[in-house]
Motif scaffolding. Structure first.
Motif, mmCIF file in Angstrom:
data_model
loop_
_atom_site.group_PDB
_atom_site.id
_atom_site.type_symbol
_atom_site.label_atom_id
_atom_site.label_comp_id
_atom_site.label_asym_id
_atom_site.label_seq_id
_atom_site.Cartn_x
_atom_site.Cartn_y
_atom_site.Cartn_z
ATOM 1 N N TYR A 138 37.675 46.751 46.697
ATOM 2 C CA TYR A 138 39.062 46.649 47.207
ATOM 3 C C TYR A 138 39.482 45.095 47.486
ATOM 4 N N GLY A 139 40.751 44.679 47.103
ATOM 5 C CA GLY A 139 41.096 43.516 47.379
ATOM 6 C C GLY A 139 41.297 42.508 45.896
ATOM 7 N N LYS A 140 40.994 43.140 44.740
ATOM 8 C CA LYS A 140 40.927 42.196 43.846
ATOM 9 C C LYS A 140 42.350 41.254 43.433
ATOM 10 N N GLN A 141 43.028 41.775 43.852
ATOM 11 C CA GLN A 141 44.589 41.277 43.746
ATOM 12 C C GLN A 141 44.851 40.012 44.859
ATOM 13 N N THR A 142 44.132 40.172 45.864
ATOM 14 C CA THR A 142 44.803 39.381 46.920
ATOM 15 C C THR A 142 43.766 38.684 47.889
ATOM 16 N N ARG A 143 42.537 39.071 47.696
ATOM 17 C CA ARG A 143 41.647 38.503 48.772
ATOM 18 C C ARG A 143 40.641 37.389 47.747
ATOM 19 N N PRO A 144 40.666 35.927 48.313
ATOM 20 C CA PRO A 144 39.749 35.004 47.773
ATOM 21 C C PRO A 144 38.306 35.745 47.506
ATOM 22 N N LEU A 145 37.797 35.201 46.428
ATOM 23 C CA LEU A 145 36.436 35.807 45.958
ATOM 24 C C LEU A 145 35.367 35.822 47.286
ATOM 25 N N PRO A 146 35.318 34.844 48.237
ATOM 26 C CA PRO A 146 34.238 35.201 48.972
ATOM 27 C C PRO A 146 34.560 36.303 50.057
ATOM 28 N N LYS A 147 35.839 36.338 50.443
ATOM 29 C CA LYS A 147 36.014 37.683 51.397
ATOM 30 C C LYS A 147 36.141 38.830 50.699
ATOM 31 N N THR B 283 33.612 29.035 37.273
ATOM 32 C CA THR B 283 34.451 28.462 38.229
ATOM 33 C C THR B 283 35.275 28.885 39.302
ATOM 34 N N CYS B 284 34.530 28.926 40.446
ATOM 35 C CA CYS B 284 35.281 30.064 41.282
ATOM 36 C C CYS B 284 36.374 29.409 42.231
ATOM 37 N N ALA C 13 40.684 25.292 46.338
ATOM 38 C CA ALA C 13 40.786 26.527 47.047
ATOM 39 C C ALA C 13 39.896 27.655 46.196
ATOM 40 N N TRP C 14 39.581 28.709 46.764
ATOM 41 C CA TRP C 14 39.021 29.679 46.163
ATOM 42 C C TRP C 14 39.879 30.633 45.490
ATOM 43 N N LYS C 15 39.288 30.794 44.163
ATOM 44 C CA LYS C 15 40.200 31.881 43.416
ATOM 45 C C LYS C 15 40.079 33.202 43.676
ATOM 46 N N ARG C 16 40.878 33.967 43.368
ATOM 47 C CA ARG C 16 40.925 35.517 43.591
ATOM 48 C C ARG C 16 40.439 36.135 42.160
ATOM 49 N N TRP C 17 40.062 37.280 42.361
ATOM 50 C CA TRP C 17 39.215 37.967 41.101
ATOM 51 C C TRP C 17 40.565 38.109 39.918
ATOM 52 N N VAL C 18 41.938 38.166 40.352
ATOM 53 C CA VAL C 18 42.796 38.413 39.161
ATOM 54 C C VAL C 18 43.093 36.816 38.527
ATOM 55 N N ASP C 19 42.449 35.876 39.278
ATOM 56 C CA ASP C 19 42.707 34.513 38.578
ATOM 57 C C ASP C 19 41.496 34.075 37.387
ATOM 58 N N LEU C 20 40.707 35.017 37.637
ATOM 59 C CA LEU C 20 39.541 34.724 36.605
ATOM 60 C C LEU C 20 39.860 35.276 35.125
ATOM 61 N N THR C 21 39.325 34.620 34.148
ATOM 62 C CA THR C 21 39.440 35.363 32.817
ATOM 63 C C THR C 21 38.609 36.425 32.549
ATOM 64 N N ASP C 22 38.638 36.975 31.422
ATOM 65 C CA ASP C 22 38.116 38.150 31.396
ATOM 66 C C ASP C 22 36.496 38.016 31.224
ATOM 67 N N GLU D 17 54.765 45.302 38.497
ATOM 68 C CA GLU D 17 54.670 44.706 39.927
ATOM 69 C C GLU D 17 53.930 42.903 39.622
ATOM 70 N N THR D 18 54.298 42.262 40.459
ATOM 71 C CA THR D 18 53.789 40.915 40.416
ATOM 72 C C THR D 18 52.118 40.785 40.403
ATOM 73 N N ILE D 19 51.667 39.976 39.599
ATOM 74 C CA ILE D 19 50.336 39.925 39.620
ATOM 75 C C ILE D 19 49.800 39.057 40.847
ATOM 76 N N GLY D 20 48.916 39.623 41.561
ATOM 77 C CA GLY D 20 48.290 38.860 42.831
ATOM 78 C C GLY D 20 49.117 39.124 44.173
ATOM 79 N N THR D 21 49.785 40.350 44.099
ATOM 80 C CA THR D 21 50.444 40.947 45.370
ATOM 81 C C THR D 21 49.793 42.236 45.665
ATOM 82 N N GLU D 22 49.963 42.871 46.726
ATOM 83 C CA GLU D 22 49.333 43.998 47.152
ATOM 84 C C GLU D 22 49.958 45.141 46.308
#
Length: 478
Positions: A207-216, A246-247, A252-261, A298-303
């Motif tokens: 849960y949280g791939k769109q909005t949570r920073p990778l550590p959280k 590169t996290c 700032a920490w990236k989110r899961w959606v910020d990573l490439t495939d 819906e916008t990428i990176g939103t709930e």
């Protein structure tokens, strides 16, 4: 009048009858439940009614009982559309129907009362499991598709665009068994994909791939507990610093959606290797990857982009007496309502965290066939069921028996919520039957689904209720 092939053929005749009645009504009162499934049910129905040019008003009820149904009757609408509830209260609704108060149209998926009514759209009446194959929002979607066929309005995709909300409702109702929607739900997913409003992907099942920073994202992932990562802030940072990804970006920490495939694949592989090295069983590691449902528009990176996060956002509105906010978000408000919903979500997360911590601190009482806790006023009665489900598998809470939770509703009544697991249901667990029977034995009432159910009982009847529930569940599992 447009032709339309229904997404659930077994329900088409019922859906057509319900749609015909709604189209003949001068105005409709739309009544719905307050959880994520109820809100999306209302939004699907409201959108379909508006597109069909049928005047309507929407009301929400935390619980549909004799008093709330009487209040609905007092509004003097000739036609009332119930979504995500109504089937289990048909005995009471039928009394008002016989008295001529209103004609009920019901789109629900809960276990029906023994009484029936003519305009009743429920998967259980056609052999489809309402707990795992079609949600309340799914039933509303089947109705919406039938309404599209009876309207001259230029509905987009014959209301197929509403499949996205139906999927959010199903996910919010915990119908993604094994991480994926099945049965009639799968047909709705297919229509959403065809309409371009949904994407079905294989991805990290956290849960949280769109909005949570990778550590959280990793620290809070508790469905599969990984030593050195789950609830371990330092361990997560150390793990991320050691992977070939590169996290961070711009400090700032990236989110899961910020990573490439490619980065996602490398990080997921590293996570699996770490879990193996820490002795996590293979069957649990398999749960780290699953099906994700993405709302394409819906916008990428939103709930709102991920069905799971969207459903949690909705739970954070109506369960705090702001169903209007959740409905507005479902209907497209991406400004004031969405901003308000995000603030409610932050509060909801705090309450869930504090509630789970309370359960871990106070523990549960283990009976022969069930376990339970009584939170009194410490946990809000509208979220005690969510906390009960999230607590299963936590320290001191078993997944081998269902959990029953109590919370104060008012001076006279106590709210009961129960949660089980898929394997327990496979062994015969039916919490809807257990909660209903145990509640009636102490002067209350209840119902729901086999895997999740609830009840309202007289205050002070908890001990007697537990005795009945423990015996009933034991009989089911023997």
């Amino acid at each position: 009048m447009a032709a339309v092939d229904g997404p659930v053929p077994e329900l088409q005749t019922r859906a057509d009858a319900c749609a015909t009645r709604l189209c003949s009504a001068d105005r409709v009162l739309l009544a719905s439940h307050i959880d994520a499934d109820g809100l999306t049910s209302a939004a699907v129905a409201a959108s379909a009614l508006e597109r069909a040019s049928i005047p309507f008003e929407t009301v929400f009820e935390k619980q549909l009982d004799a008093a709330s149904i009487a209040g609905i009757a007092a509004r003097e609408y000739d036609t009332v559309l119930f979504t995500d509830f109504g089937s289990g209260q048909l005995d009471i609704i039928a009394e008002h129907e016989r008295d001529g108060a209103f004609v009920p149209v019901i789109a629900d998926h809960h276990r029906p009362a023994e009484t029936d009514t003519e305009l009743h759209l429920n998967p259980l009446l056609e052999g489809i499991d309402g707990a795992s194959e079609l949600s309340g929002a799914g039933a509303a979607y089947v109705l919406a598709r039938a309404l599209a066929a009876r309207s001259e309005a230029d509905e987009r995709f014959n209301n197929r665009d509403l499949a996205a909300l139906a999927v959010v409702g199903a996910v919010g109702d915990m119908q993604a068994s094994g991480g994926e929607l099945h049965g009639a739900n799968a047909g709705i997913v297919a229509e959403g994909v065809e309409a371009g409003v949904l994407e079905k992907t294989t991805d990290l099942a956290i849960y949280g791939k769109q909005t949570r920073p990778l550590p959280k994202l990793l620290e809070y992932a508790s469905d599969v507990r990984i030593p050195g990562i789950t609830n371990d802030e330092r361990g997560v940072v150390s793990f991320l610093d050691g992977v070939d990804v590169t996290c961070r970006a711009d400090g700032a920490w990236k989110r899961w959606v910020d990573l490439t495939d490619d980065e996602k694949q490398r990080l997921a592989s590293a996570l699996v290797k770490h879990a193996v090295s820490r002795g996590v069983p293979a069957f649990k590691i398999d749960r780290l990857v699953g099906t994700s449902y993405v709302l394409s528009e819906e916008t990428i990176g939103t709930e709102l982009r991920d069905a799971s996060e969207f459903s949690t956002l909705l739970n954070a509105t109506a369960r705090y007496e702001r169903a209007d906010v959740g409905l507005a978000v479902c209907l497209g408000d991406r400004e004031a309502a969405f901003d308000r919903a995000k603030k409610l979500l932050a509060n909801h997360r705090r309450n869930l965290s504090e509630g789970i911590e309370w359960v871990e601190d106070h523990g549960v009482t283990r009976g022969e066939h069930i376990q339970w806790f009584d939170s009194g006023e410490e946990i809000r009665e509208t979220i005690v069921g969510i906390i009960a489900g999230m607590s299963m598998g936590a320290e001191g809470v078993s997944r081998e028996v269902p959990i029953v939770a109590f919370a104060r509703k008012n001076d006279e009544e106590t709210k009961v919520s129960a949660r089980g697991t898929g394997p327990l249901v496979g062994r015969g667990l039916d919490l809807s039957a257990a909660m209903g029977e145990a509640a009636r034995a102490v002067g209350g009432d209840g119902g729901g689904h086999d895997i999740a159910a609830g009840a309202t009982i007289p205050a002070g009847a908890q001990a007697e209720f537990v005795e009945h529930a423990d015996r009933i569940v034991g009989d089911q599992l023997d």
